[in-house]
Design an enzyme around this catalytic site. Structure first.
Site, mmCIF file in Angstrom:
data_model
loop_
_atom_site.group_PDB
_atom_site.id
_atom_site.type_symbol
_atom_site.label_atom_id
_atom_site.label_comp_id
_atom_site.label_asym_id
_atom_site.label_seq_id
_atom_site.Cartn_x
_atom_site.Cartn_y
_atom_site.Cartn_z
ATOM 1 N N HIS A 83 2.795 -11.356 6.698
ATOM 2 C CA HIS A 83 1.714 -10.561 7.300
ATOM 3 C C HIS A 83 0.516 -10.557 6.362
ATOM 4 C CE1 HIS A 83 3.678 -7.636 4.676
ATOM 5 N NE2 HIS A 83 2.734 -6.748 4.883
ATOM 6 N N HIS B 172 -1.350 -8.234 4.672
ATOM 7 C CA HIS B 172 -1.663 -7.304 3.595
ATOM 8 C C HIS B 172 -1.829 -8.034 2.256
ATOM 9 C CE1 HIS B 172 -0.081 -3.464 5.796
ATOM 10 N NE2 HIS B 172 -1.302 -3.792 6.153
ATOM 11 N N ASP C 49 -1.064 -7.468 -0.815
ATOM 12 C CA ASP C 49 0.038 -7.630 -1.760
ATOM 13 C C ASP C 49 1.016 -8.713 -1.318
ATOM 14 O OD1 ASP C 49 0.798 -5.828 0.319
ATOM 15 O OD2 ASP C 49 2.478 -5.100 -0.868
ATOM 16 N N HIS C 50 0.714 -9.361 -0.185
ATOM 17 C CA HIS C 50 1.518 -10.485 0.292
ATOM 18 C C HIS C 50 0.708 -11.779 0.392
ATOM 19 C CE1 HIS C 50 5.046 -7.978 1.501
ATOM 20 N NE2 HIS C 50 4.101 -7.060 1.467
ATOM 21 N N HIS D 35 4.551 -2.374 11.442
ATOM 22 C CA HIS D 35 3.862 -2.163 10.169
ATOM 23 C C HIS D 35 2.463 -2.754 10.260
ATOM 24 C CE1 HIS D 35 3.423 -1.713 5.839
ATOM 25 N NE2 HIS D 35 3.137 -3.005 5.729
ATOM 26 N N ASP E 266 7.773 -6.487 5.258
ATOM 27 C CA ASP E 266 7.692 -5.028 5.208
ATOM 28 C C ASP E 266 8.222 -4.390 6.494
ATOM 29 O OD1 ASP E 266 6.580 -5.369 2.738
ATOM 30 O OD2 ASP E 266 4.639 -4.493 3.211
ATOM 31 N N HIS F 96 10.157 -5.092 -0.895
ATOM 32 C CA HIS F 96 9.822 -4.009 -1.832
ATOM 33 C C HIS F 96 11.086 -3.351 -2.374
ATOM 34 C CE1 HIS F 96 5.414 -3.651 -1.328
ATOM 35 N NE2 HIS F 96 5.638 -4.105 -0.109
#
Length: 256
Positions: A57, A59, A61-62, A115, A134, A172
């Site tokens: 996805h 975001h 942090d990915h 999410h 996530d 995570h």
């Protein structure tokens, strides 16, 4: 059948990246690319050449390291259809039910919006492994940012029907907090009590709680247990739908 090697590596405060290596062909896929420096270190430590990145996805942090790692390796990037935000650098766009080949084995794409609306998970049936981004965590699930609780419940339900021995690689390390919350929802679940003891022991040694399995999550993760009569009674939702029970559990976790 050749077993792939899976290397888990941490980055940021609580993220995990994963390398999936096929010894027979030498191909290596990475799940997401949130941190270029951590990815470089993981590739150097294993000695595996990167051939693919599988993005779950949009975001940051990915995806923050995607451009650098792609430029450095020339790898093929597979990721979700453009749904909520553009992800630059994707070569092959996929969505629910799509399949592709990695090292001679099929990978099935499971769309799990909730999410984010562009979330996809990658299921390797021959390896008994699913990479859930996530969507599904050990004893938890992702916060519903872009979708709806109904959407998220439907997505989690797709994962819950995978074989119980399927390894679940969430992105995570949230398990201790998830465990503390799960105990407020189902304190008398003996499987959960035992699981909490296990994860506390792992974290005390600095070890990851990833992967879990679908079977463990179905037995202990409150977000997959909306049909439980005991949970329904505890929440005062005996006659509610599973999606409504899930929504209440998710709302309580958001306030936890």
């Amino acid at each position: 059948m050749t077993r792939f090697q899976i290397h888990l590596f941490p980055y940021g405060s609580d993220n995990y990246g994963m390398l999936i290596h096929a010894p027979d062909t030498g191909e290596t896929a990475m799940i997401d690319a949130g941190d270029a420096e951590a990815a470089r270190a993981a590739l150097a430590s294993t000695g595996w050449p990167l051939t693919h990145i599988l993005i779950t996805h949009h975001h940051g942090d990915h995806t923050a390291g995607l451009a650098d790692i792609k430029a450095e390796t020339g790898c093929t990037v597979i990721g979700p259809r453009e749904m909520s935000k553009t992800i630059a650098g994707i070569d092959v766009r996929v969505w629910d039910g799509d399949t592709f080949d990695f090292a001679g084995q099929g990978v099935r794409v499971i769309a799990t919006p909730g999410h984010t609306t562009d979330m996809v998970n990658y299921y390797f049936p021959a390896q008994n492994a699913v990479f859930t981004g996530d969507t599904l965590f050990t004893l938890g699930c992702g916060r519903v940012f872009e979708g709806t609780p109904d959407m998220m419940w439907h997505s989690l339900s797709k994962l819950a029907i995978l074989p119980p021995d399927t390894a679940v690689y969430g992105s995570h390390e949230y398990t201790l907090v998830n465990a503390a919350f799960a105990e407020t929802i189902e304190p008398d679940n003996p499987d959960l009590v035992a699981r909490i003891a296990e994860v506390k022991a792992l974290r005390a040694k600095g070890l990851p709680t990833v992967p879990s399995t679908i079977g463990h999550e179905r037995a202990t993760n409150p977000f997959l247990r909306a049909s439980s009569p005991l949970i329904r009674a505890r929440l005062g939702l005996t006659d509610a739908t599973d999606a409504e029970v899930f929504a209440e559990i998710r709302a309580r976790k958001d306030r936890f």
